[in-house]
Design a protein around this motif. Structure first.
Motif, PDB file in Angstrom:
ATOM      1  N   CYS A  21       0.860  -1.178   0.000  1.00  0.00           N
ATOM      2  CA  CYS A  21       0.000   0.000   0.000  1.00  0.00           C
ATOM      3  C   CYS A  21       0.901   1.233   0.000  1.00  0.00           C
ATOM      4  N   HIS A  22       0.712   2.099  -0.980  1.00  0.00           N
ATOM      5  CA  HIS A  22       1.642   3.211  -1.189  1.00  0.00           C
ATOM      6  C   HIS A  22       1.445   4.378  -0.227  1.00  0.00           C
ATOM      7  N   SER A  23       0.224   4.666   0.159  1.00  0.00           N
ATOM      8  CA  SER A  23      -0.054   5.917   0.873  1.00  0.00           C
ATOM      9  C   SER A  23      -0.548   5.717   2.301  1.00  0.00           C
ATOM     10  N   ASP A  24      -0.229   6.692   3.158  1.00  0.00           N
ATOM     11  CA  ASP A  24      -0.830   6.834   4.500  1.00  0.00           C
ATOM     12  C   ASP A  24      -0.665   5.599   5.377  1.00  0.00           C
ATOM     13  N   GLY A  25       0.526   5.020   5.381  1.00  0.00           N
ATOM     14  CA  GLY A  25       0.737   3.761   6.090  1.00  0.00           C
ATOM     15  C   GLY A  25       0.810   3.862   7.595  1.00  0.00           C
ATOM     16  N   TYR A  26       0.904   5.055   8.148  1.00  0.00           N
ATOM     17  CA  TYR A  26       1.086   5.238   9.583  1.00  0.00           C
ATOM     18  C   TYR A  26      -0.125   4.719  10.372  1.00  0.00           C
ATOM     19  N   PHE A  27       0.095   4.506  11.673  1.00  0.00           N
ATOM     20  CA  PHE A  27      -0.941   3.929  12.532  1.00  0.00           C
ATOM     21  C   PHE A  27      -2.251   4.723  12.492  1.00  0.00           C
ATOM     22  N   ALA A  28      -2.146   6.061  12.491  1.00  0.00           N
ATOM     23  CA  ALA A  28      -3.356   6.882  12.610  1.00  0.00           C
ATOM     24  C   ALA A  28      -4.214   6.876  11.358  1.00  0.00           C
ATOM     25  N   HIS A  29      -3.689   6.387  10.235  1.00  0.00           N
ATOM     26  CA  HIS A  29      -4.549   6.253   9.059  1.00  0.00           C
ATOM     27  C   HIS A  29      -4.796   4.787   8.731  1.00  0.00           C
ATOM     28  N   ASN A  30      -3.796   4.090   8.176  1.00  0.00           N
ATOM     29  CA  ASN A  30      -4.042   2.697   7.794  1.00  0.00           C
ATOM     30  C   ASN A  30      -4.346   1.823   8.999  1.00  0.00           C
ATOM     31  N   GLY A  31      -3.645   2.050  10.114  1.00  0.00           N
ATOM     32  CA  GLY A  31      -3.935   1.272  11.318  1.00  0.00           C
ATOM     33  C   GLY A  31      -5.361   1.478  11.788  1.00  0.00           C
ATOM     34  N   ARG A  32      -5.757   2.732  11.837  1.00  0.00           N
ATOM     35  CA  ARG A  32      -7.122   3.054  12.259  1.00  0.00           C
ATOM     36  C   ARG A  32      -8.147   2.521  11.261  1.00  0.00           C
ATOM     37  N   MET A  33      -7.867   2.687   9.967  1.00  0.00           N
ATOM     38  CA  MET A  33      -8.797   2.236   8.929  1.00  0.00           C
ATOM     39  C   MET A  33      -9.016   0.720   9.029  1.00  0.00           C
ATOM     40  N   LEU A  34      -7.953  -0.033   9.193  1.00  0.00           N
ATOM     41  CA  LEU A  34      -8.070  -1.488   9.297  1.00  0.00           C
ATOM     42  C   LEU A  34      -8.860  -1.884  10.536  1.00  0.00           C
ATOM     43  N   HIS A  35      -8.572  -1.228  11.655  1.00  0.00           N
ATOM     44  CA  HIS A  35      -9.275  -1.544  12.897  1.00  0.00           C
ATOM     45  C   HIS A  35     -10.764  -1.231  12.803  1.00  0.00           C
ATOM     46  N   GLU A  36     -11.111  -0.107  12.183  1.00  0.00           N
ATOM     47  CA  GLU A  36     -12.499   0.333  12.177  1.00  0.00           C
ATOM     48  C   GLU A  36     -13.351  -0.281  11.063  1.00  0.00           C
ATOM     49  N   HIS A  37     -12.728  -0.684   9.945  1.00  0.00           N
ATOM     50  CA  HIS A  37     -13.527  -1.071   8.781  1.00  0.00           C
ATOM     51  C   HIS A  37     -13.227  -2.457   8.206  1.00  0.00           C
ATOM     52  N   TRP A  38     -12.217  -3.146   8.729  1.00  0.00           N
ATOM     53  CA  TRP A  38     -11.822  -4.437   8.144  1.00  0.00           C
ATOM     54  C   TRP A  38     -11.760  -5.509   9.224  1.00  0.00           C
ATOM     55  N   GLN A  39     -12.888  -5.717   9.892  1.00  0.00           N
ATOM     56  CA  GLN A  39     -12.909  -6.619  11.029  1.00  0.00           C
ATOM     57  C   GLN A  39     -13.499  -8.001  10.739  1.00  0.00           C
ATOM     58  N   SER A  40     -13.369  -8.472   9.519  1.00  0.00           N
ATOM     59  CA  SER A  40     -13.729  -9.864   9.232  1.00  0.00           C
ATOM     60  C   SER A  40     -12.713 -10.428   8.257  1.00  0.00           C
ATOM     61  N   GLN A  41     -12.386 -11.678   8.434  1.00  0.00           N
ATOM     62  CA  GLN A  41     -11.386 -12.279   7.564  1.00  0.00           C
ATOM     63  C   GLN A  41     -11.859 -12.320   6.118  1.00  0.00           C
ATOM     64  N   ALA A  42     -13.157 -12.486   5.906  1.00  0.00           N
ATOM     65  CA  ALA A  42     -13.676 -12.528   4.538  1.00  0.00           C
ATOM     66  C   ALA A  42     -13.400 -11.207   3.816  1.00  0.00           C
ATOM     67  N   LYS A  43     -13.588 -10.081   4.508  1.00  0.00           N
ATOM     68  CA  LYS A  43     -13.305  -8.780   3.904  1.00  0.00           C
ATOM     69  C   LYS A  43     -11.822  -8.624   3.615  1.00  0.00           C
ATOM     70  N   VAL A  44     -11.000  -9.060   4.559  1.00  0.00           N
ATOM     71  CA  VAL A  44      -9.549  -8.944   4.380  1.00  0.00           C
ATOM     72  C   VAL A  44      -9.097  -9.789   3.191  1.00  0.00           C
ATOM     73  N   GLU A  45      -9.612 -10.999   3.085  1.00  0.00           N
ATOM     74  CA  GLU A  45      -9.253 -11.878   1.962  1.00  0.00           C
ATOM     75  C   GLU A  45      -9.655 -11.219   0.635  1.00  0.00           C
ATOM     76  N   GLY A  46     -10.824 -10.568   0.618  1.00  0.00           N
ATOM     77  CA  GLY A  46     -11.266  -9.904  -0.594  1.00  0.00           C
ATOM     78  C   GLY A  46     -10.360  -8.757  -0.998  1.00  0.00           C
ATOM     79  N   MET A  47      -9.836  -8.042  -0.017  1.00  0.00           N
ATOM     80  CA  MET A  47      -8.901  -6.957  -0.296  1.00  0.00           C
ATOM     81  C   MET A  47      -7.582  -7.503  -0.822  1.00  0.00           C
ATOM     82  N   ILE A  48      -7.038  -8.478  -0.131  1.00  0.00           N
ATOM     83  CA  ILE A  48      -5.730  -9.042  -0.500  1.00  0.00           C
ATOM     84  C   ILE A  48      -5.781  -9.650  -1.907  1.00  0.00           C
TER      85      ILE A  48
END
Length: 200
Positions: A21-48
C-alpha cells in the motif's frame, strides 16, 4: 512523500500473504482504517485478492478512475474541491493498481514466515492474525531485524485513543507518560501498548 506499508494475513501455520500500500501507512490512518472497517477475515481476503494498492479505503468498492481525485472539478478559485472529494462515494473505496489503473502482475506475495518476508518490508506492516482473529501492526524500519519488531494489537491502540494523536506517532515509552493522562487508559492496556506483544 508517501508513507508506505504492507498489509496482509498471518496464517495459523505462520506463513504470510502480503500486498503493498503506497499511501498513508502510519498507525493513525491505515492502522485506524483497518481496525475500524476491516474486522472480518472474509473482507480482508477480498482486499488481499485484488493485489497492491495506492490507497486503503473503508471498502473494496468497484473499478473507478485511478486519477479521479486529480480530475475532480475545481472550485471557483481553481483548487481541488476537497469537500466534494470527501463526499464522493469513491473516497471510501480502495484504489488498486491492477483494477483501477490497469497494471499487471501486482498480486499478493506469499512467504513461509516473517523472516522470509523481511526483504519487502516498507515503513509499516499490518497483519490480520488468524490465530488471534485480530489485527496486529508494527513499524518496520529499513533493514530491521524481524525478530526485534514491536507488535501491537490495533484494538489496544484504539482503546487508549492513540489514533487521535499526532498522525506519525509510534508507540514508545516516551509516549507512555502523555498517554497515561487519557481518560479510561488503564495501566494494563498502557503496558501492553508500550511493551508490544510478547509473541508474534
Amino acid at each position: 512523500m508517501a508513507t508506505r506499508s504492507r498489509i496482509g494475513i498471518k496464517r495459523t501455520d505462520g506463513s504470510l500473504e502480503l500486498i503493498y500500500c503506497h499511501s498513508d501507512g502510519y498507525f493513525a490512518h491505515n492502522g485506524r482504517m483497518l481496525h475500524e472497517h476491516w474486522q472480518s477475515q472474509a473482507k480482508v481476503e477480498g482486499m488481499i485478492a485484488r493485489g497492491d494498492m495506492s490507497v486503503l479505503g473503508e471498502v473494496v468498492g468497484k473499478k473507478h478512475d485511478f486519477n479521479w481525485v486529480m480530475n475532480f472539478p475545481e472550485t471557483a478559485e481553481g483548487h481541488i474541491d476537497w469537500d466534494g472529494v470527501r463526499a464522493d462515494p469513491r473516497h471510501k473505496m480502495c484504489l488498486f493498481y491492477m483494477r483501477d489503473r490497469g497494471d499487471k502482475e501486482l498480486y499478493s506475495q506469499r512467504f513461509s514466515n516473517l523472516e522470509a518476508a523481511a526483504e519487502i518490508f516498507e515503513e509499516y506492516l499490518y497483519l490480520w492474525d488468524e490465530t488471534r482473529d485480530a489485527w496486529i501492526g508494527c513499524q518496520t524500519p529499513w533493514q530491521c531485524n524481524p525478530a526485534s519488531l514491536d507488535w501491537y494489537l490495533l484494538s489496544d491502540l484504539a482503546e487508549i485513543k492513540f489514533y487521535d494523536e499526532d498522525i506519525h506517532k509510534v508507540p514508545t515509552t516516551t509516549y507512555h507518560s502523555a498517554a497515561s493522562q487519557i481518560i479510561d487508559a488503564t495501566p494494563t492496556v498502557m503496558d501492553k501498548m508500550v511493551e508490544g506483544l510478547h509473541q508474534f
